[in-house]
Design a protein around this motif. Structure first.
Motif, PDB file in Angstrom:
ATOM      1  N   HIS A 111       8.116  11.481  12.902  1.00  0.00           N
ATOM      2  CA  HIS A 111       7.436  10.197  12.801  1.00  0.00           C
ATOM      3  C   HIS A 111       8.230   9.068  13.121  1.00  0.00           C
ATOM      4  CE1 HIS A 111       4.654  13.409  11.386  1.00  0.00           C
ATOM      5  NE2 HIS A 111       3.697  12.648  11.854  1.00  0.00           N
ATOM      6  N   ASN A 112       7.911   8.031  13.387  1.00  0.00           N
ATOM      7  CA  ASN A 112       8.532   6.932  13.442  1.00  0.00           C
ATOM      8  C   ASN A 112       7.712   5.807  12.459  1.00  0.00           C
ATOM      9  OD1 ASN A 112      10.689   7.822  15.176  1.00  0.00           O
ATOM     10  ND2 ASN A 112      10.248   6.402  16.666  1.00  0.00           N
ATOM     11  N   THR A 113       8.246   4.921  11.768  1.00  0.00           N
ATOM     12  CA  THR A 113       7.456   3.708  11.174  1.00  0.00           C
ATOM     13  C   THR A 113       7.148   2.827  12.183  1.00  0.00           C
ATOM     14  OG1 THR A 113       9.737   2.752  10.722  1.00  0.00           O
ATOM     15  CG2 THR A 113       8.817   4.174   8.775  1.00  0.00           C
ATOM     16  N   GLY A 163      13.274   6.974  12.483  1.00  0.00           N
ATOM     17  CA  GLY A 163      12.771   8.451  12.414  1.00  0.00           C
ATOM     18  C   GLY A 163      12.389   8.772  11.124  1.00  0.00           C
ATOM     19  N   GLY A 186       0.918  20.513   8.952  1.00  0.00           N
ATOM     20  CA  GLY A 186       1.087  19.064   9.111  1.00  0.00           C
ATOM     21  C   GLY A 186      -0.173  18.557   8.260  1.00  0.00           C
ATOM     22  N   ARG A 189      -3.658  12.339  10.772  1.00  0.00           N
ATOM     23  CA  ARG A 189      -3.845  12.486  12.377  1.00  0.00           C
ATOM     24  C   ARG A 189      -2.936  13.422  13.133  1.00  0.00           C
ATOM     25  NH1 ARG A 189      -3.945   5.939  13.220  1.00  0.00           N
ATOM     26  NH2 ARG A 189      -1.966   6.704  13.174  1.00  0.00           N
ATOM     27  N   ARG A 190      -2.001  13.572  12.666  1.00  0.00           N
ATOM     28  CA  ARG A 190      -0.803  14.396  13.468  1.00  0.00           C
ATOM     29  C   ARG A 190      -0.984  15.918  13.069  1.00  0.00           C
ATOM     30  NH1 ARG A 190      -0.767   9.664  14.639  1.00  0.00           N
ATOM     31  NH2 ARG A 190       0.885   8.621  15.501  1.00  0.00           N
TER      32      ARG A 190
END
Length: 158
Positions: free
Chosen positions: A33-35, A51, A96, A99-100
């Motif tokens: 994910h990325n902030t 990342g 996970g 939402r992902r």
């Protein structure tokens, strides 16, 4: 032949699958994910567009989250009457979280159930032995690794 509807009656099989996914996570780092903005977590500041990887494998084997975390215990997913507990603990995340979460999770669980039950049905007349190749230990307590030791499964007629 097993059917998807049988999952509602095969509580221990479902608990076994849940524990197998917790104990040896297929994707221990999940998806990156990325902030989207500067974020502070506890005493740490994470800059925007950084990342991030969450080591889910650690969370699912963490002694703070799981009683006897390094023991393989399908019973942890059964209630006092032996029924499969479908509500997940917060530290259970083999597909996970949020939402992902993996969109194929339901299909994967359904297929794992069918394969496991059919395997058990076909091997009733056999003892199943795990045999090490080249002296590699098949101890389930080995540390998480993307390259598990090689072994063979031997079916020995009873």
């Amino acid at each position: 032949m097993p059917r998807h509807e049988d999952r509602n009656r095969c509580h221990y099989c479902m608990a076994f699958i849940a524990e197998a996914l917790r104990y040896r996570n297929v994707a221990p780092f999940g998806v990156g994910h990325n902030t989207v903005c500067r974020t502070t977590i506890d005493k740490y500041t994470i800059p925007e567009n950084t990342g991030i990887l969450v080591y889910q494998g650690y969370i699912m084997r963490n002694e703070k989250e799981w009683e006897r975390a390094n023991d393989f215990m399908p019973e942890r997913f059964l209630d006092s009457e032996g029924q499969f507990v479908s509500t997940r603990p917060k530290a259970y995340m083999p597909f996970g979280v949020g939402r992902r979460v993996c969109p194929g999770e339901r299909l994967a669980i359904a297929d794992l159930f069918l394969v496991l039950v059919r395997f058990l049905q076909r091997t009733q007349r056999y003892d199943i032995l795990v045999d090490s190749i080249a002296g590699v230990s098949v101890d389930p307590q080995i540390p998480d690794s993307s390259n598990p030791p090689e072994f063979t499964i031997i079916f020995k007629k009873k």
